[in-house]
Design an enzyme around this catalytic site. Structure first.
Site, mmCIF file in Angstrom:
data_model
loop_
_atom_site.group_PDB
_atom_site.id
_atom_site.type_symbol
_atom_site.label_atom_id
_atom_site.label_comp_id
_atom_site.label_asym_id
_atom_site.label_seq_id
_atom_site.Cartn_x
_atom_site.Cartn_y
_atom_site.Cartn_z
ATOM 1 N N CYS A 90 0.818 -1.225 0.000
ATOM 2 C CA CYS A 90 0.000 0.000 0.000
ATOM 3 C C CYS A 90 0.849 1.272 0.000
ATOM 4 O O CYS A 90 0.333 2.350 -0.266
ATOM 5 C CB CYS A 90 -0.940 0.011 1.202
ATOM 6 S SG CYS A 90 -2.257 -1.194 1.052
HETATM 7 N N1 COA Z 1 -20.024 -7.981 9.432
HETATM 8 C C1 COA Z 1 -20.514 -7.899 10.691
HETATM 9 N N2 COA Z 1 -19.767 -8.051 11.790
HETATM 10 C C2 COA Z 1 -18.455 -8.314 11.624
HETATM 11 C C3 COA Z 1 -17.877 -8.421 10.330
HETATM 12 C C4 COA Z 1 -18.717 -8.243 9.223
HETATM 13 N N3 COA Z 1 -18.251 -8.317 7.972
HETATM 14 N N4 COA Z 1 -16.571 -8.679 10.476
HETATM 15 C C5 COA Z 1 -16.309 -8.725 11.778
HETATM 16 N N5 COA Z 1 -17.453 -8.526 12.485
HETATM 17 C C6 COA Z 1 -17.628 -8.500 13.937
HETATM 18 C C7 COA Z 1 -16.542 -9.309 14.622
HETATM 19 O O1 COA Z 1 -16.927 -10.659 14.716
HETATM 20 C C8 COA Z 1 -16.487 -8.643 15.973
HETATM 21 O O2 COA Z 1 -17.550 -9.137 16.777
HETATM 22 P P1 COA Z 1 -17.368 -9.321 18.362
HETATM 23 O O3 COA Z 1 -17.093 -7.949 18.882
HETATM 24 O O4 COA Z 1 -18.670 -9.895 18.772
HETATM 25 O O5 COA Z 1 -16.190 -10.252 18.516
HETATM 26 C C9 COA Z 1 -16.782 -7.180 15.689
HETATM 27 O O6 COA Z 1 -17.456 -7.169 14.431
HETATM 28 C C10 COA Z 1 -15.563 -6.304 15.629
HETATM 29 O O7 COA Z 1 -14.621 -6.898 14.711
HETATM 30 P P2 COA Z 1 -13.188 -6.285 14.511
HETATM 31 O O8 COA Z 1 -12.469 -7.074 13.462
HETATM 32 O O9 COA Z 1 -12.507 -6.134 15.820
HETATM 33 O O10 COA Z 1 -13.580 -4.867 13.884
HETATM 34 P P3 COA Z 1 -12.750 -3.536 13.836
HETATM 35 O O11 COA Z 1 -13.495 -2.469 14.503
HETATM 36 O O12 COA Z 1 -11.320 -3.718 14.227
HETATM 37 O O13 COA Z 1 -12.778 -3.208 12.271
HETATM 38 C C11 COA Z 1 -11.289 -3.331 10.385
HETATM 39 C C12 COA Z 1 -12.183 -4.083 11.338
HETATM 40 C C13 COA Z 1 -10.558 -4.320 9.499
HETATM 41 C C14 COA Z 1 -12.140 -2.421 9.514
HETATM 42 C C15 COA Z 1 -10.300 -2.450 11.170
HETATM 43 O O14 COA Z 1 -9.633 -3.225 12.149
HETATM 44 C C16 COA Z 1 -9.254 -1.790 10.307
HETATM 45 O O15 COA Z 1 -9.545 -0.988 9.462
HETATM 46 N N6 COA Z 1 -7.994 -2.070 10.551
HETATM 47 C C17 COA Z 1 -6.925 -1.550 9.753
HETATM 48 C C18 COA Z 1 -6.980 -2.203 8.427
HETATM 49 C C19 COA Z 1 -5.988 -1.646 7.482
HETATM 50 O O16 COA Z 1 -5.860 -0.477 7.321
HETATM 51 N N7 COA Z 1 -5.246 -2.478 6.846
HETATM 52 C C20 COA Z 1 -4.289 -2.033 5.942
HETATM 53 C C21 COA Z 1 -4.499 -2.681 4.649
HETATM 54 S S1 COA Z 1 -3.469 -1.805 3.623
#
Ligand code: COA
Length: 381
Positions: A157
């Protein structure tokens, strides 16, 4: 002489997928999977899969839709991947080259140049459809560039800012005066659309940036850059040319201890950890970069940040500029494009570089797998 970004171009793929469409297909797959494994799930031998949700996606990422090169395969719950036919190398233009050429032509037109005027082309992105010949050299051929050089590079990225730094180095090293840096991303091809945690994250796109060494500067002068890398396995894509050999290691008797090939090699991340570890480091790198140039963060008029997540952008803006920072300083395109890896800060720049005054200081910053972070200081001419 000053080294300036004089134009950018954007290629937008032909299809868009809304969160609702994506979630509908994902949930159909989940229902089918759970029904197929009903007995094992009821016996507690297998975990049932859970539905995804469009509201969740928008809330945690700011993404509302993404552009894609192929839609039907992605949305078919029995396929869940873009279906892209092979093109005979040399007979037809490769799909990545085609996307890059469209973005490059737009950028050249805006700069008032043709392919013949270019001295170099760098394609900087996360994934390449082949190892060689370089996509950049194929683009060099089709755009009509005569002589000069072209090569591919990969910094995931962060490839755009690392690419810009390479262009500046090439110009300062006397390799040319007009160089194009392209970011071409078919991110949907590296995405596991069956993974609920990440099936919504990426989209496809291509961008092109023209950098020129000019006596009379125009556009945005590249002041200098700061690059940073640190090894992490929290974002990875282990696909590679050794896949066949690794598969054979599991299939043949040569390695009796290896019985299962590793198949889960598409994009994988620990999103929470990435968020926690990368945001503070990005803010630190930008702040250090500004301090090295004796610039107060309050002087920054715009930040074109990697569009990974709306909450990340907000957090980085607030930690660098201040708690009450005006959000328009860090424009976003993530709602429409999702995360487009290397291309994303260039799309933000392309769409939102108006309204600045001569001398205004701005930053383009990308971050991602590696970890890798690049900060490029730009001054409006
Ligand atoms: N739909 C509904 N619920 C979902 C889901 C989906 N698609 N995916 C995960 N969940 C649930 C999880 O099971 C979890 O439930 P719980 O609290 O009961 O355990 C909850 O939502 C939170 O999941 P989590 O993965 O901790 O979410 P988050 O707030 O961390 O958001 C991302 C996820 C990936 C959007 C976030 O962590 C992020 O943006 N991280 C950085 C990613 C990034 O920039 N990567 C770089 C790539 S270049």
């Amino acid at each position: 002489m000053s080294i300036c970004i004089t134009a950018t171009g954007l290629y937008t793929p032909p299809y868009s997928i809304s969160n609702e469409e994506l979630v509908e297909s994902f949930n159909q797959y989940v229902d089918k999977y759970n029904k197929q494994h009903e007995d094992e799930i009821n016996a507690g031998e297998r975990e049932a899969l859970e539905h995804s949700s469009a509201e969740f996606i928008e809330k945690v990422s700011g993404i509302k839709s993404r552009y894609v090169m192929e839609k039907e395969g992605i949305l078919n719950p029995d396929i869940m991947a873009p279906v892209i036919p092979y093109r005979q190398l040399g007979e037809e233009v490769s799909i990545m080259a085609e996307m890059g050429l469209a973005a490059l032509q737009e950028a050249l037109d805006e700069a008032g140049l043709t392919g013949k005027d270019l001295d170099g082309i760098i394609v900087a992105c996360s994934n390449f459809q082949r190892t060689y010949p370089a996509i950049a050299i194929e683009i060099q051929h089709h755009i009509g560039m005569e002589g000069g050089f072209a090569f591919d590079m990969n910094v995931a990225c962060s490839a755009a800012t690392f690419g810009l730094s390479q262009v500046v180095g090439a110009i300062k090293g006397g390799l040319g005066k007009k160089i194009a840096m392209l970011n071409i991303e078919i991110c949907t091809a590296h995405l596991n659309f069956r993974n609920r945690d990440s099936h919504f994250i990426f989209g496809d796109v291509a961008t092109a940036t023209i950098i020129e060494d000019l006596e009379t500067p125009k556009g945005f002068e590249i002041v200098n850059s700061r690059l940073y890398t640190q090894f992490s396995t929290n974002i990875k894509n282990e696909y590679g040319y050794l896949d066949r050999s690794e598969f054979l290691a599991a299939e043949t008797a040569m390695y009796p201890d290896i019985t299962e090939p590793v198949t889960d090699k598409l994009f994988l991340q620990n999103g929470r950890k990435v968020f926690r570890e990368v945001c503070p480091k990005v803010s630190e790198i930008i702040s250090t970069h500004l301090a090295e140039n004796n610039i107060e963060s309050s002087e920054l008029k715009r930040m074109w940040l990697h569009q990974a997540n709306l909450n990340m952008i907000d957090l980085i803006l607030r930690t660098v500029v201040g708690k009450n920072a005006d959000k328009s300083i860090a424009p976003t395109v993530i709602d429409e494009f999702a995360n487009t890896s290397s291309a994303s800060p260039v799309i933000a720049f392309h769409r939102h570089n108006e309204g600045l005054n001569s001398g205004d200081l701005t930053v383009m910053c990308s971050f991602g797998a590696g970890y890798s972070i690049g900060s490029v200081l730009l001054r409006k001419v």
